[in-house]
Design a protein around this motif. Structure first.
Motif, PDB file in Angstrom:
ATOM      1  N   GLY A  97      -1.204  -3.770   3.655  1.00 44.87           N
ATOM      2  CA  GLY A  97      -0.494  -4.379   2.800  1.00 44.87           C
ATOM      3  C   GLY A  97       0.882  -4.688   3.050  1.00 44.87           C
ATOM      4  N   SER A  98       1.529  -5.682   3.414  1.00 45.02           N
ATOM      5  CA  SER A  98       3.040  -6.021   3.842  1.00 45.02           C
ATOM      6  C   SER A  98       3.415  -7.470   3.320  1.00 45.02           C
ATOM      7  CB  SER A  98       2.851  -6.115   5.498  1.00 45.02           C
ATOM      8  OG  SER A  98       1.971  -6.823   6.086  1.00 45.02           O
ATOM      9  N   GLY A  99       4.612  -7.673   3.291  1.00 45.38           N
ATOM     10  CA  GLY A  99       5.103  -8.898   3.092  1.00 45.38           C
ATOM     11  C   GLY A  99       5.040 -10.023   3.982  1.00 45.38           C
ATOM     12  N   HIS A 100       5.227 -11.074   3.328  1.00 45.92           N
ATOM     13  CA  HIS A 100       5.201 -12.357   4.222  1.00 45.92           C
ATOM     14  C   HIS A 100       6.631 -13.160   4.460  1.00 45.92           C
ATOM     15  CE1 HIS A 100       0.629 -12.136   4.601  1.00 45.92           C
ATOM     16  NE2 HIS A 100       0.808 -11.492   3.484  1.00 45.92           N
ATOM     17  N   LEU A 101       6.861 -13.693   5.378  1.00 41.81           N
ATOM     18  CA  LEU A 101       8.160 -14.197   5.499  1.00 41.81           C
ATOM     19  C   LEU A 101       8.113 -15.575   4.806  1.00 41.81           C
ATOM     20  CD1 LEU A 101       9.544 -13.149   9.140  1.00 41.81           C
ATOM     21  CD2 LEU A 101      10.574 -12.643   7.037  1.00 41.81           C
ATOM     22  N   GLU A 102       9.218 -16.353   4.251  1.00 36.13           N
ATOM     23  CA  GLU A 102       9.423 -17.436   3.677  1.00 36.13           C
ATOM     24  C   GLU A 102      10.330 -18.216   4.367  1.00 36.13           C
ATOM     25  OE1 GLU A 102       7.095 -19.346   2.062  1.00 36.13           O
ATOM     26  OE2 GLU A 102       5.766 -17.562   1.573  1.00 36.13           O
ATOM     27  N   PRO A 103      10.374 -19.627   4.651  1.00 37.65           N
ATOM     28  CA  PRO A 103      11.686 -20.314   5.232  1.00 37.65           C
ATOM     29  C   PRO A 103      12.742 -20.117   4.334  1.00 37.65           C
ATOM     30  CG  PRO A 103       9.618 -21.456   5.169  1.00 37.65           C
ATOM     31  CD  PRO A 103       9.096 -20.484   4.466  1.00 37.65           C
ATOM     32  N   SER A 104      13.908 -19.850   5.045  1.00 39.10           N
ATOM     33  CA  SER A 104      15.205 -19.734   4.394  1.00 39.10           C
ATOM     34  C   SER A 104      15.277 -18.628   3.308  1.00 39.10           C
ATOM     35  CB  SER A 104      15.431 -21.321   3.931  1.00 39.10           C
ATOM     36  OG  SER A 104      15.528 -22.163   4.661  1.00 39.10           O
ATOM     37  N   ARG A 105      14.518 -17.533   3.485  1.00 44.28           N
ATOM     38  CA  ARG A 105      14.560 -16.629   2.570  1.00 44.28           C
ATOM     39  C   ARG A 105      14.532 -15.058   3.101  1.00 44.28           C
ATOM     40  NH1 ARG A 105      15.036 -20.551  -0.067  1.00 44.28           N
ATOM     41  NH2 ARG A 105      13.863 -21.017  -1.853  1.00 44.28           N
ATOM     42  N   GLU A 156      -4.424  -9.649  -2.069  1.00 46.23           N
ATOM     43  CA  GLU A 156      -5.522  -9.551  -1.525  1.00 46.23           C
ATOM     44  C   GLU A 156      -5.193  -8.644  -0.031  1.00 46.23           C
ATOM     45  OE1 GLU A 156      -4.092 -13.732  -0.554  1.00 46.23           O
ATOM     46  OE2 GLU A 156      -4.438 -12.241  -2.186  1.00 46.23           O
ATOM     47  N   ASP A 157      -3.871  -8.551   0.133  1.00 48.63           N
ATOM     48  CA  ASP A 157      -3.546  -7.792   1.488  1.00 48.63           C
ATOM     49  C   ASP A 157      -3.792  -6.480   1.551  1.00 48.63           C
ATOM     50  OD1 ASP A 157      -3.000 -10.494   2.692  1.00 48.63           O
ATOM     51  OD2 ASP A 157      -0.795 -10.015   2.303  1.00 48.63           O
ATOM     52  N   PHE A 158      -3.843  -5.718   0.156  1.00 42.94           N
ATOM     53  CA  PHE A 158      -3.807  -4.439  -0.133  1.00 42.94           C
ATOM     54  C   PHE A 158      -5.162  -3.973  -0.191  1.00 42.94           C
ATOM     55  CE2 PHE A 158       0.252  -6.098  -1.405  1.00 42.94           C
ATOM     56  CZ  PHE A 158       0.960  -5.068  -1.012  1.00 42.94           C
ATOM     57  N   SER A 159      -5.280  -2.453   0.068  1.00 38.76           N
ATOM     58  CA  SER A 159      -6.463  -2.154  -0.014  1.00 38.76           C
ATOM     59  C   SER A 159      -7.417  -2.306  -1.516  1.00 38.76           C
ATOM     60  CB  SER A 159      -6.536  -0.319   0.321  1.00 38.76           C
ATOM     61  OG  SER A 159      -5.987   0.120  -0.952  1.00 38.76           O
ATOM     62  N   GLY A 160      -8.757  -2.210  -1.256  1.00 38.18           N
ATOM     63  CA  GLY A 160      -9.635  -2.467  -2.449  1.00 38.18           C
ATOM     64  C   GLY A 160      -9.345  -1.451  -3.421  1.00 38.18           C
ATOM     65  N   TRP A 161      -8.956  -0.105  -3.087  1.00 38.69           N
ATOM     66  CA  TRP A 161      -9.071   0.687  -4.155  1.00 38.69           C
ATOM     67  C   TRP A 161      -7.707   0.195  -5.158  1.00 38.69           C
ATOM     68  CZ3 TRP A 161      -5.600   4.619  -5.554  1.00 38.69           C
ATOM     69  CH2 TRP A 161      -5.994   5.815  -6.486  1.00 38.69           C
ATOM     70  N   LEU A 162      -6.449   0.229  -4.303  1.00 40.40           N
ATOM     71  CA  LEU A 162      -5.342  -0.090  -5.009  1.00 40.40           C
ATOM     72  C   LEU A 162      -5.538  -1.315  -5.790  1.00 40.40           C
ATOM     73  CD1 LEU A 162      -2.402   0.609  -2.369  1.00 40.40           C
ATOM     74  CD2 LEU A 162      -2.958   1.823  -4.474  1.00 40.40           C
ATOM     75  N   GLN A 163      -6.127  -2.305  -5.310  1.00 34.62           N
ATOM     76  CA  GLN A 163      -6.501  -3.705  -6.110  1.00 34.62           C
ATOM     77  C   GLN A 163      -7.021  -3.469  -7.410  1.00 34.62           C
ATOM     78  OE1 GLN A 163      -7.734  -7.263  -3.833  1.00 34.62           O
ATOM     79  NE2 GLN A 163      -7.317  -6.268  -2.014  1.00 34.62           N
ATOM     80  N   ARG A 164      -7.979  -2.599  -7.263  1.00 32.46           N
ATOM     81  CA  ARG A 164      -8.673  -2.195  -8.645  1.00 32.46           C
ATOM     82  C   ARG A 164      -7.914  -1.537  -9.420  1.00 32.46           C
ATOM     83  NH1 ARG A 164     -12.745  -1.276  -4.427  1.00 32.46           N
ATOM     84  NH2 ARG A 164     -12.378   0.769  -4.561  1.00 32.46           N
ATOM     85  N   LYS A 191       3.046   1.730  -2.374  1.00 29.71           N
ATOM     86  CA  LYS A 191       2.841   1.951  -1.179  1.00 29.71           C
ATOM     87  C   LYS A 191       3.938   2.538  -0.254  1.00 29.71           C
ATOM     88  CE  LYS A 191       2.049  -0.071   3.639  1.00 29.71           C
ATOM     89  NZ  LYS A 191       1.809  -1.369   4.390  1.00 29.71           N
ATOM     90  N   GLN A 192       5.225   2.098  -0.523  1.00 32.27           N
ATOM     91  CA  GLN A 192       6.546   2.601   0.059  1.00 32.27           C
ATOM     92  C   GLN A 192       6.569   3.666  -0.511  1.00 32.27           C
ATOM     93  OE1 GLN A 192       9.744  -0.279  -0.807  1.00 32.27           O
ATOM     94  NE2 GLN A 192       8.568  -1.949   0.885  1.00 32.27           N
ATOM     95  N   GLU A 193       6.528   4.120  -1.897  1.00 33.00           N
ATOM     96  CA  GLU A 193       7.095   5.405  -2.350  1.00 33.00           C
ATOM     97  C   GLU A 193       5.896   6.598  -1.910  1.00 33.00           C
ATOM     98  OE1 GLU A 193       9.206   3.127  -5.912  1.00 33.00           O
ATOM     99  OE2 GLU A 193       7.408   4.323  -6.508  1.00 33.00           O
ATOM    100  N   TRP A 194       4.651   5.925  -2.062  1.00 34.61           N
ATOM    101  CA  TRP A 194       3.588   6.979  -1.716  1.00 34.61           C
ATOM    102  C   TRP A 194       3.899   7.419  -0.311  1.00 34.61           C
ATOM    103  CZ3 TRP A 194      -1.902   5.646  -4.064  1.00 34.61           C
ATOM    104  CH2 TRP A 194      -1.455   5.810  -5.663  1.00 34.61           C
ATOM    105  N   ARG A 195       3.963   6.433   0.685  1.00 35.03           N
ATOM    106  CA  ARG A 195       4.269   6.930   1.957  1.00 35.03           C
ATOM    107  C   ARG A 195       5.296   7.925   2.194  1.00 35.03           C
ATOM    108  NH1 ARG A 195       2.163   4.121   6.507  1.00 35.03           N
ATOM    109  NH2 ARG A 195       0.120   3.524   5.999  1.00 35.03           N
TER     110      ARG A 195
END
Length: 269
Positions: free
Chosen positions: A99-107, A115-123, A224-228
Motif C-alpha cells: 500500500g502506497s500512494g500514486h503520483l498525479e500530474p501537477s499535484r 486494491e494496493d493494500f493487504s487483503g486483511w486490511l481491505q476486509r 498503515k503509517q500510524e501502525w508502522r
C-alpha cells in the motif's frame, strides 16, 4: 539467595517500566482520529501492555518477598506475553507491507487505491456495515473542514502535501477532472467515467467522498503509517523485554543454585 532475589525484583521493576511504552502506543493509536473510528489495533496493544505490567509486578513482589511460586508464575506468564508481543509485531509488519500512494500530474499530494493494500486490511473496510459506522465517525471529525481554512487558492491546494485520508476522503479523484472551488467543493467533472469514485463525489459536506474507495484507501494508508510507528515502539520494547527476561531467568537459576548449596551446607541434603 537474598542478593539474587533482589536482582530478580529489580529486573522485574525494569519490566514494569517497559510496559509503559506499550500502553502508551495503544493510547496514542486510540487518540488518532482514523484509528479511533476503526478500532482494530489499539485495544490489543493496551491490553497486552497492562498484562505485561501485571505479570512484571507479580515478579517484582515474588523477587523481593521471596515467593517462589510467584516467580515461577512470572517466568511462565512473561514468556507467553513475549511470544504474543512478538506475534503482534510480526503481524502488524506483514499487514502493512503493501500500500502506497500514486503520483498525479501537477499535484504534490498522492492518490490511493484500495486494491494496493493487504487483503486483511481491505476486509476491515469493504463490508458496507463496517464502513457505514466508520464513515459516520470520519464525517463527524474536522479532518476535511479544516482544509477550507488552510487553502483558499487552487494552486496552494494542488501544491500541498495532504495526508492520505485528506486526499482520499475530502476531494474527488484527480483523474475525474473536477474544477476546484474550495478544498471540499468541486464542480464540472471532465471525465466522470474515469473512476467509479467520480460519481460518488458529493459537495454535501457530510458526504464528500466518504463513499469512495479512495477514502477507504486513504484511511488504510493513514492507518498503515500510524501502525508502522507503533510497531517500531513495540519492536524496541520487545527486544528490551527479551533481554530483561533472559537476565531474570539467569538470576532465578542462580538463586535456586544458591539455595541448594545453602541447604547442602546445612546438612539438609
Amino acid at each position: 539467595m537474598a542478593l539474587s532475589n533482589n536482582v530478580i525484583g529489580a529486573i522485574n521493576f525494569v519490566a514494569m517500566l517497559l510496559s509503559i511504552p506499550i500502553i502508551g502506543a495503544g493510547i496514542w493509536l486510540a487518540n488518532q482520529p482514523d484509528n479511533s473510528c476503526v478500532k482494530i489495533l489499539q485495544w490489543p496493544v493496551i491490553v497486552l501492555g497492562v498484562l505485561i505490567l501485571v505479570v512484571a509486578l507479580a515478579g517484582f513482589i515474588g523477587g523481593f518477598w521471596r515467593i517462589p511460586w510467584l516467580l515461577i508464575a512470572y517466568l511462565v506468564g512473561m514468556l507467553i506475553l513475549i511470544i504474543l508481543l512478538a506475534c503482534l509485531v510480526v503481524f502488524v509488519y506483514m499487514v502493512t507491507m503493501r500500500g502506497s500512494g500514486h503520483l498525479e500530474p501537477s499535484r504534490a499530494y498522492l492518490e490511493y487505491h484500495l486494491e494496493d493494500f493487504s487483503g486483511w486490511l481491505q476486509r476491515r473496510v469493504r463490508s458496507s456495515f463496517k464502513w457505514e459506522r466508520i464513515k459516520i465517525c470520519l464525517s463527524s471529525t474536522d479532518i476535511c473542514t479544516q482544509l477550507n481554512q488552510t487553502y483558499t487558492m487552487a494552486i496552494d491546494f494542488f501544491n500541498s502535501h495532504l495526508t492520505p485520508i485528506e486526499s482520499g476522503c475530502c476531494k474527488p479523484p484527480t483523474e475525474c477532472g473536477y474544477t476546484f472551488v474550495n478544498p471540499t467543493n468541486w464542480i464540472s467533472p471532465i471525465n466522470n467515467i474515469a473512476d467509479p469514485d467520480c460519481i460518488q463525489w458529493s459537495n454535501d459536506q457530510t458526504q464528500l467522498c466518504y463513499n469512495c474507495n479512495s477514502c477507504k484507501a486513504g484511511l488504510l494508508a493513514n492507518i498503515k503509517q500510524e501502525w508502522r510507528k507503533a510497531d517500531i515502539i513495540l519492536l524496541i520494547t520487545l527486544i528490551a523485554l527479551i533481554c530483561v527476561y533472559l537476565v531474570g531467568c539467569c538470576a532465578f537459576r542462580n538463586a535456586k543454585t544458591e539455595d541448594i548449596f545453602r541447604k547442602y551446607k546445612q546438612g539438609y541434603t
